[in-house]
Design a protein around this motif. Structure first.
Motif, PDB file in Angstrom:
ATOM      1  N   GLY A  65       0.529  -0.922  -0.234  1.00  0.00           N
ATOM      2  CA  GLY A  65      -0.125  -0.465   0.078  1.00  0.00           C
ATOM      3  C   GLY A  65       0.778   1.123  -0.059  1.00  0.00           C
ATOM      4  O   GLY A  65       2.210   1.055  -0.555  1.00  0.00           O
ATOM      5  N   PHE A  66       0.378   2.300   0.422  1.00  0.00           N
ATOM      6  CA  PHE A  66       1.221   3.652   0.535  1.00  0.00           C
ATOM      7  C   PHE A  66       0.712   4.720   1.525  1.00  0.00           C
ATOM      8  O   PHE A  66      -0.413   4.619   1.667  1.00  0.00           O
ATOM      9  CB  PHE A  66       1.277   4.851  -0.826  1.00  0.00           C
ATOM     10  CG  PHE A  66       0.099   4.665  -1.247  1.00  0.00           C
ATOM     11  CD1 PHE A  66      -1.598   4.278  -1.987  1.00  0.00           C
ATOM     12  CD2 PHE A  66      -0.189   6.063  -1.744  1.00  0.00           C
ATOM     13  CE1 PHE A  66      -2.554   4.246  -2.364  1.00  0.00           C
ATOM     14  CE2 PHE A  66      -1.438   6.706  -2.156  1.00  0.00           C
ATOM     15  CZ  PHE A  66      -2.373   6.242  -2.183  1.00  0.00           C
ATOM     16  N   THR A  67       1.193   5.422   2.021  1.00  0.00           N
ATOM     17  CA  THR A  67       1.104   5.685   3.420  1.00  0.00           C
ATOM     18  C   THR A  67       0.252   7.520   3.157  1.00  0.00           C
ATOM     19  O   THR A  67      -0.889   7.506   3.900  1.00  0.00           O
ATOM     20  CB  THR A  67       1.843   6.153   4.609  1.00  0.00           C
ATOM     21  OG1 THR A  67       2.979   7.545   3.288  1.00  0.00           O
ATOM     22  CG2 THR A  67       3.807   5.181   4.334  1.00  0.00           C
ATOM     23  N   ASN A  68       0.168   7.641   2.000  1.00  0.00           N
ATOM     24  CA  ASN A  68      -1.425   9.100   1.700  1.00  0.00           C
ATOM     25  C   ASN A  68      -2.771   8.464   1.100  1.00  0.00           C
ATOM     26  O   ASN A  68      -3.383   8.749   0.709  1.00  0.00           O
ATOM     27  CB  ASN A  68      -0.441   9.878   0.594  1.00  0.00           C
ATOM     28  CG  ASN A  68       0.482  10.294   1.061  1.00  0.00           C
ATOM     29  OD1 ASN A  68       0.795  11.545   1.568  1.00  0.00           O
ATOM     30  ND2 ASN A  68       2.104  10.529   0.946  1.00  0.00           N
ATOM     31  N   CYS A  69      -2.505   7.205   1.492  1.00  0.00           N
ATOM     32  CA  CYS A  69      -4.028   6.508   0.695  1.00  0.00           C
ATOM     33  C   CYS A  69      -4.870   6.713   1.676  1.00  0.00           C
ATOM     34  O   CYS A  69      -4.915   6.833   3.164  1.00  0.00           O
ATOM     35  CB  CYS A  69      -3.258   4.664   0.946  1.00  0.00           C
ATOM     36  SG  CYS A  69      -4.575   4.101   0.261  1.00  0.00           S
ATOM     37  N   PRO A  70      -5.669   7.101   1.181  1.00  0.00           N
ATOM     38  CA  PRO A  70      -6.808   7.854   2.203  1.00  0.00           C
ATOM     39  C   PRO A  70      -7.836   7.138   3.077  1.00  0.00           C
ATOM     40  O   PRO A  70      -8.182   7.482   3.972  1.00  0.00           O
ATOM     41  CB  PRO A  70      -8.234   8.871   0.879  1.00  0.00           C
ATOM     42  CG  PRO A  70      -7.643   7.982  -0.677  1.00  0.00           C
ATOM     43  CD  PRO A  70      -6.094   7.867  -0.173  1.00  0.00           C
ATOM     44  N   MET A  71      -7.875   5.806   3.059  1.00  0.00           N
ATOM     45  CA  MET A  71      -9.056   5.311   2.954  1.00  0.00           C
ATOM     46  C   MET A  71      -8.843   3.758   3.822  1.00  0.00           C
ATOM     47  O   MET A  71      -8.143   3.241   4.248  1.00  0.00           O
ATOM     48  CB  MET A  71     -10.456   5.407   2.445  1.00  0.00           C
ATOM     49  CG  MET A  71     -11.341   5.125   3.653  1.00  0.00           C
ATOM     50  SD  MET A  71     -12.937   5.434   3.165  1.00  0.00           S
ATOM     51  CE  MET A  71     -13.268   3.695   2.309  1.00  0.00           C
ATOM     52  N   ILE A  72      -8.494   3.232   1.752  1.00  0.00           N
ATOM     53  CA  ILE A  72      -8.237   1.601   1.971  1.00  0.00           C
ATOM     54  C   ILE A  72      -7.033   1.145   2.854  1.00  0.00           C
ATOM     55  O   ILE A  72      -6.769  -0.028   3.245  1.00  0.00           O
ATOM     56  CB  ILE A  72      -7.746   1.049   0.216  1.00  0.00           C
ATOM     57  CG1 ILE A  72      -8.640   1.518  -0.991  1.00  0.00           C
ATOM     58  CG2 ILE A  72      -7.721  -0.255   0.740  1.00  0.00           C
ATOM     59  CD1 ILE A  72     -10.167   0.698  -0.288  1.00  0.00           C
ATOM     60  N   CYS A  73      -5.720   1.329   2.671  1.00  0.00           N
ATOM     61  CA  CYS A  73      -4.293   1.159   3.591  1.00  0.00           C
ATOM     62  C   CYS A  73      -4.496   1.586   5.165  1.00  0.00           C
ATOM     63  O   CYS A  73      -4.029   0.892   5.843  1.00  0.00           O
ATOM     64  CB  CYS A  73      -2.904   2.263   2.907  1.00  0.00           C
ATOM     65  SG  CYS A  73      -2.902   1.557   1.572  1.00  0.00           S
ATOM     66  N   PRO A  74      -5.559   2.314   5.274  1.00  0.00           N
ATOM     67  CA  PRO A  74      -5.073   2.904   7.042  1.00  0.00           C
ATOM     68  C   PRO A  74      -6.274   1.593   7.283  1.00  0.00           C
ATOM     69  O   PRO A  74      -5.892   1.368   9.043  1.00  0.00           O
ATOM     70  CB  PRO A  74      -5.425   4.161   7.300  1.00  0.00           C
ATOM     71  CG  PRO A  74      -5.112   4.801   6.145  1.00  0.00           C
ATOM     72  CD  PRO A  74      -5.273   4.384   4.006  1.00  0.00           C
TER      73      PRO A  74
ATOM     74  N   ASN B 151      -3.420   4.324  -7.097  1.00  0.00           N
ATOM     75  CA  ASN B 151      -4.584   2.539  -7.341  1.00  0.00           C
ATOM     76  C   ASN B 151      -3.975   1.122  -7.325  1.00  0.00           C
ATOM     77  O   ASN B 151      -2.898   1.084  -7.436  1.00  0.00           O
ATOM     78  CB  ASN B 151      -5.054   2.558  -8.823  1.00  0.00           C
ATOM     79  CG  ASN B 151      -6.329   3.411  -8.828  1.00  0.00           C
ATOM     80  OD1 ASN B 151      -7.035   4.240  -8.201  1.00  0.00           O
ATOM     81  ND2 ASN B 151      -6.478   4.116 -10.457  1.00  0.00           N
ATOM     82  N   HIS B 152      -4.056   0.295  -6.650  1.00  0.00           N
ATOM     83  CA  HIS B 152      -3.279  -0.894  -6.281  1.00  0.00           C
ATOM     84  C   HIS B 152      -4.750  -1.740  -5.775  1.00  0.00           C
ATOM     85  O   HIS B 152      -5.425  -1.339  -5.423  1.00  0.00           O
ATOM     86  CB  HIS B 152      -2.134  -0.050  -4.948  1.00  0.00           C
ATOM     87  CG  HIS B 152      -2.941   0.024  -4.082  1.00  0.00           C
ATOM     88  ND1 HIS B 152      -3.032  -0.821  -2.495  1.00  0.00           N
ATOM     89  CD2 HIS B 152      -3.402   1.257  -3.277  1.00  0.00           C
ATOM     90  CE1 HIS B 152      -3.361  -0.229  -1.826  1.00  0.00           C
ATOM     91  NE2 HIS B 152      -3.261   1.144  -1.811  1.00  0.00           N
ATOM     92  N   SER B 153      -4.125  -3.308  -5.945  1.00  0.00           N
ATOM     93  CA  SER B 153      -4.984  -4.067  -5.153  1.00  0.00           C
ATOM     94  C   SER B 153      -4.331  -4.253  -3.805  1.00  0.00           C
ATOM     95  O   SER B 153      -3.373  -3.559  -2.956  1.00  0.00           O
ATOM     96  CB  SER B 153      -4.622  -5.420  -6.213  1.00  0.00           C
ATOM     97  OG  SER B 153      -2.597  -5.478  -6.271  1.00  0.00           O
TER      98      SER B 153
HETATM   99 NI    NI Z   1      -4.220   1.742  -0.710  1.00  0.00          NI
END
Ligand code: NI
Length: 187
Positions: free
Chosen positions: A59-68, A152-154
């Motif tokens: 994932g990535f740290t700036n992800c607004p919702m999915i990763c957190p 975008n990422h799975s």
């Molecule tokens: Ni994400």
């Protein structure tokens, strides 16, 4: 959310078939070698975690919702495990946005989640190789109305066995108790 639903179908349209083919061929379709840098600036490789299960998330740290959300789920899973169980599993977050996700950025971000999680970054090539091995899709998305680009990422959590071989994966927002139950079967 639509995109991730779509990815779910595209990448894992037939989970049981995929699991079967992994078993029958005896060859992992997902996973492989990586050498990256963790949030403490240490070089780490998949082989450092041999003997432990790995729970791997890209994932990535700036992800607004999915990763957190998913890092919170992983934290919830780890909170359920005993000290002894925690010794037997290594949770790993690998960025798919190495441009912004420096060692320091990942360190700061992971302070919001379980301390056991190792956050890994590397060069664009190193990240591409790791993502490729795990069949992870990611793509930079630029839009005029976005102050910052998005990725975008799975979004799957991969459970890997003590030899780094794929066991199963968990989907975005899968309930903590389901993941805990599955992990405990494989210790
Ligand atoms: Ni994400």
């Amino acid at each position: 959310m639509q995109l991730y639903t779509w990815l779910d179908r595209t990448f894992f349209a037939d989970d049981s078939a995929k699991t079967e083919s992994v078993k029958s061929s005896g060859k992992a379709l997902i996973g492989g070698a990586f050498t990256l840098t963790n949030q403490n600036g240490e070089k780490v490789s998949d082989t450092d975690f041999k003997g432990k299960l790995m729970l791997v998330y890209f994932g990535f740290t700036n992800c607004p919702m999915i990763c957190p959300t998913d890092l919170a789920v992983i934290t919830g899973v780890l909170d359920e495990l005993s000290e002894g169980e925690l010794e037997k599993i290594q949770p790993i977050f690998i960025t798919i946005d190495p441009e912004r996700d420096t060692v320091a950025q990942i360190k700061t971000h992971l302070e919001n989640f379980h301390p056991k999680i190792q956050g890994l970054t590397g060069s664009a090539e190193e990240i591409a190789a790791a993502a490729n091995a795990y069949r992870v899709f990611y793509q930079k998305v630029e839009a005029e109305d976005l102050a910052q680009y998005q990725m975008n990422h799975s979004a799957f959590m991969y459970l890997m066995d003590k030899n780094g071989e794929y066991i199963t994966h968990f989907r975005h927002k899968q309930p903590v108790e389901e993941i805990v139950a599955s992990v405990r079967k494989h210790f």
